[in-house]
Design an enzyme around this catalytic site. Structure first.
Site, PDB file in Angstrom:
ATOM      1  N   ASP A  68      71.220  46.018  -8.011  1.00 20.80           N
ATOM      2  CA  ASP A  68      72.230  47.034  -7.728  1.00 20.80           C
ATOM      3  C   ASP A  68      72.562  47.792  -9.016  1.00 20.80           C
ATOM      4  OD1 ASP A  68      74.384  48.514  -6.997  1.00 20.80           O
ATOM      5  OD2 ASP A  68      75.470  46.863  -6.046  1.00 20.80           O
ATOM      6  N   ASN A  89      74.926  52.179   0.712  1.00 18.13           N
ATOM      7  CA  ASN A  89      74.150  53.339   1.163  1.00 18.13           C
ATOM      8  C   ASN A  89      74.418  54.577   0.291  1.00 18.13           C
ATOM      9  OD1 ASN A  89      73.744  55.347   4.198  1.00 18.13           O
ATOM     10  ND2 ASN A  89      72.179  54.639   2.805  1.00 18.13           N
ATOM     11  N   CYS A 149      73.312  54.243  -3.361  1.00 18.86           N
ATOM     12  CA  CYS A 149      72.399  54.134  -4.518  1.00 18.86           C
ATOM     13  C   CYS A 149      70.984  53.753  -4.084  1.00 18.86           C
ATOM     14  CB  CYS A 149      72.920  53.104  -5.531  1.00 18.86           C
ATOM     15  SG  CYS A 149      74.484  53.565  -6.310  1.00 18.86           S
ATOM     16  N   ARG A 150      70.780  52.493  -3.732  1.00 14.86           N
ATOM     17  CA  ARG A 150      69.410  52.005  -3.530  1.00 14.86           C
ATOM     18  C   ARG A 150      68.767  52.495  -2.238  1.00 14.86           C
ATOM     19  NH1 ARG A 150      71.043  45.918  -4.121  1.00 14.86           N
ATOM     20  NH2 ARG A 150      72.863  46.894  -3.144  1.00 14.86           N
TER      21      ARG A 150
END
Ligand code: 4NP
Length: 171
Positions: A136, A20, A22-23
């Site tokens: 990722d 929770n 980066c993407r």
């Protein structure tokens, strides 16, 4: 006019990745702007969370924030949290970035939750390539963050179109 709508009446959309940071915060920022620009933020509740506890309370990765800001998405106020049991009742759509997130969510989903769990890239256009998972970018180079943004912008457009059609959202 008084607006009596609260989150309980809204369509809930929750984006999930591992950390929770980066993407999924990027997905939240992208989708939130799209929904706000469409004037639909009173009808759709948007959030993000991670399957892990690694970064609870932490701001998004500085690279994610910087690349998102270049495209007009503000991630600065977001803070990481871990997905909870309650999320499976609060959010109707739970969108995983990759297969591992999806599996973790399927294992966590309570039996009486009717949340629809899927991969965010189930919503991507055919023209954007054949990837089924959002890679990722955490351990990779900076270009990874732009790639994540490209995938999420595309999928978000289609997600919103489908929500509009399914829930008759005209504004
Ligand atoms: P995210 O990226 O799942 O997109 O937020 C990651 C962030 C941190 C780690 C892995 C992925 N980590 O191992 O700490």
């Amino acid at each position: 006019m008084v607006n009596y709508m609260n989150n309980m009446n809204k369509i809930g959309v929750l984006f999930i990745c591992l950390g929770n940071i980066c993407r999924s915060p990027t997905a939240e920022g992208v989708f939130r702007k799209l929904v706000q620009d469409a004037g639909l933020d009173v009808k759709i509740n948007i959030d993000s969370a991670g399957t892990s506890q690694y970064h609870i309370g932490v701001a998004p990765d500085a690279r994610a924030t910087a690349y998102a800001a270049e495209r007009g998405y503000d991630l600065a106020q977001l803070r990481a949290r871990q997905v909870s049991r309650n999320d499976f009742y609060k959010f109707e759509y739970i969108l995983a970035m990759d297969e591992l997130n999806l599996l973790d969510l399927q294992l966590l989903q309570p039996e009486d939750s009717s949340a629809i769990i899927s991969l965010i890239l189930d919503y991507k256009s055919d023209t954007i390539g054949s990837e089924t998972q959002v890679p990722d970018p955490y351990f990779g180079g900076e270009q990874g963050f732009n790639h994540v943004l490209n995938l999420l912008e595309d999928a978000s457009e289609n997600l919103l179109s489908q929500l509009r059609a399914k829930h008759q959202l005209n504004r």
